[in-house]
Design a protein around this motif. Structure first.
Motif, short mmCIF file in Angstrom:
data_model
loop_
_atom_site.label_atom_id
_atom_site.label_comp_id
_atom_site.label_asym_id
_atom_site.label_seq_id
_atom_site.Cartn_x
_atom_site.Cartn_y
_atom_site.Cartn_z
N LEU A 1 0.85 -1.19 0.00
CA LEU A 1 0.00 0.00 0.00
C LEU A 1 0.88 1.24 0.00
N ASN A 2 0.66 2.13 -0.96
CA ASN A 2 1.38 3.39 -1.02
C ASN A 2 0.65 4.41 -0.15
N LEU A 3 1.25 4.78 0.97
CA LEU A 3 0.55 5.55 1.99
C LEU A 3 0.18 6.97 1.53
N ALA A 4 1.08 7.64 0.84
CA ALA A 4 0.81 9.02 0.44
C ALA A 4 -0.40 9.13 -0.50
N PRO A 5 -0.46 8.35 -1.59
CA PRO A 5 -1.65 8.41 -2.45
C PRO A 5 -2.92 7.96 -1.72
N ALA A 6 -2.79 6.95 -0.85
CA ALA A 6 -3.97 6.48 -0.10
C ALA A 6 -4.49 7.56 0.83
N PHE A 7 -3.58 8.27 1.51
CA PHE A 7 -3.97 9.36 2.40
C PHE A 7 -4.62 10.50 1.61
N SER A 8 -4.07 10.80 0.45
CA SER A 8 -4.65 11.84 -0.41
C SER A 8 -6.07 11.47 -0.83
N LEU A 9 -6.26 10.20 -1.16
CA LEU A 9 -7.59 9.74 -1.55
C LEU A 9 -8.57 9.89 -0.41
N LEU A 10 -8.17 9.54 0.81
CA LEU A 10 -9.06 9.68 1.97
C LEU A 10 -9.47 11.14 2.18
N LEU A 11 -8.52 12.06 2.02
CA LEU A 11 -8.83 13.48 2.19
C LEU A 11 -9.82 13.95 1.14
N VAL A 12 -9.60 13.58 -0.10
CA VAL A 12 -10.45 14.03 -1.20
C VAL A 12 -11.85 13.43 -1.10
N THR A 13 -11.94 12.19 -0.63
CA THR A 13 -13.25 11.51 -0.59
C THR A 13 -13.97 11.68 0.73
N ALA A 14 -13.41 12.45 1.66
CA ALA A 14 -14.08 12.64 2.96
C ALA A 14 -15.46 13.25 2.78
N GLY A 15 -15.63 14.11 1.78
CA GLY A 15 -16.93 14.72 1.53
C GLY A 15 -18.02 13.71 1.25
N PRO A 16 -17.87 12.89 0.19
CA PRO A 16 -18.90 11.87 -0.06
C PRO A 16 -19.02 10.83 1.04
N ILE A 17 -17.91 10.49 1.71
CA ILE A 17 -17.98 9.51 2.80
C ILE A 17 -18.88 10.03 3.92
N CYS A 18 -18.58 11.23 4.41
CA CYS A 18 -19.32 11.78 5.55
C CYS A 18 -20.75 12.16 5.17
N ALA A 19 -20.92 12.74 3.99
CA ALA A 19 -22.27 13.18 3.58
C ALA A 19 -23.18 11.98 3.33
#
Length: 312
Positions: A182-200
């Motif tokens: 698992l590449n941590l930096a891209p995975a972390f970036s994805l979590l930040l970008v998708t936090a909107g649809p996840i939480c909403a």
């Protein structure tokens, strides 16, 4: 002798079908898909048309399937009627499930094991959300599952299939070992970008369960608000504010462009809706506010990412 011409009007059946699969609720799968396309456009990455069409078709048809299963099972106990006879409704479910499965397996064949495993996990959770001895919908897990599977997995699979191999992760299997990187930096970036649809997305489920709390308890459904009590309203508000925090961090870390700061302005109508829902959480009157917030947040984020690709 005159011959009467009978014209068969299928509009009624189409309306019944759209009601059965609750087509109006499919915004939760459509917007994350569009946001992923916008992100690929912003990053100037090519879109594999075959994979993308296979993924969208399988995802969308399976989303219709899970809603149809949910309605089919719920109408056994809630006294409501289906738009179709139960035999016809079951046939529609089988057809939707069959076509979406074939498309999903075709996509997995065209890609790799990661898509097969994650796609299979999505199918399993969709089916067992309302079916089985202990459906997910009767547990305090609905918010978590809906947020992850709609808000995270849809964007992840879209980006995974269209970005260079190994961007997020690699999975290799042979007779002697299974290797997962698992590449941590891209995975972390994805979590930040998708936090909107996840939480909403999670908050749509949470708002529904808050409104239905008393009714759910009477039928043995113990959802998250049952355990959180009045604190469920704080969780509801907090998830929205987390969205804006992660969005700001994404811009600060230059994962997204400064143009995306415009999306932070949506906190004003979202905050107003939070206050209205806190004051009165009644299904028929204020549940719609969670859907409005979803459209405001994820719609705005999709647009600003797209505009970033246009102007930068």
């Amino acid at each position: 002798m005159q011959t009467k011409v009978v014209v068969v009007n299928d509009h009624s059946n189409m309306r019944k079908f759209l009601e059965f699969v609750e087509i109006r609720t499919k915004i939760t799968s459509l917007l994350p898909f569009l946001m992923s396309l916008s992100y690929l456009f912003y990053r100037r990455l090519p879109v594999n048309l075959e994979r993308t069409l296979l993924f969208f078709s399988s995802m969308f048809l399976f989303d219709l399937t899970t809603t149809a299963i949910n309605n089919y099972i719920d109408t056994k106990t809630n006294g409501q009627e289906l738009p179709f006879p139960r035999g016809m409704a079951k046939l529609i479910i089988y057809l939707l499930f069959g076509v979406s499965t074939v498309l999903g397996l075709t996509l997995a064949y065209r890609t790799d094991l990661v898509v097969l495993l994650l796609g299979g996990l999505c199918f399993l959770c969709g089916v067992f959300y309302t079916w089985g001895p202990i459906p997910i919908s009767r547990l305090p897990l609905g918010e978590i599952f809906s947020g992850l599977f709609y808000g995270l997995f849809i964007p992840f699979l879209m980006l995974y299939m269209n970005m260079p191999s190994g961007t997020f992760l690699t999975l290799t299997v042979d007779w002697s070992a299974v290797r997962f990187d698992l590449n941590l930096a891209p995975a972390f970036s994805l979590l930040l970008v998708t936090a909107g649809p996840i939480c909403a997305t999670s908050n749509i489920m949470l708002a529904n369960n808050i409104c239905d709390l008393e009714k759910d308890i009477t039928v043995g459904r113990y959802t998250l608000p049952y355990f959180f009590g009045k604190n469920a309203l704080d969780v509801f508000a907090g998830l929205y504010y987390v969205t804006y925090l992660t969005w700001a961090v994404s811009i600060a870390l230059r994962i997204l462009s400064p143009v995306c700061l415009l999306a932070l302005l949506t906190i004003i109508p979202v905050h107003n809706n939070i206050c209205r829902f806190r004051a009165e959480h009644i299904k028929e009157k204020t549940f719609i506010l969670s859907v409005q917030n979803y459209i405001i947040i994820v719609g705005a984020q999709t647009l600003v990412i797209f505009f970033s690709g246009l102007f930068l």
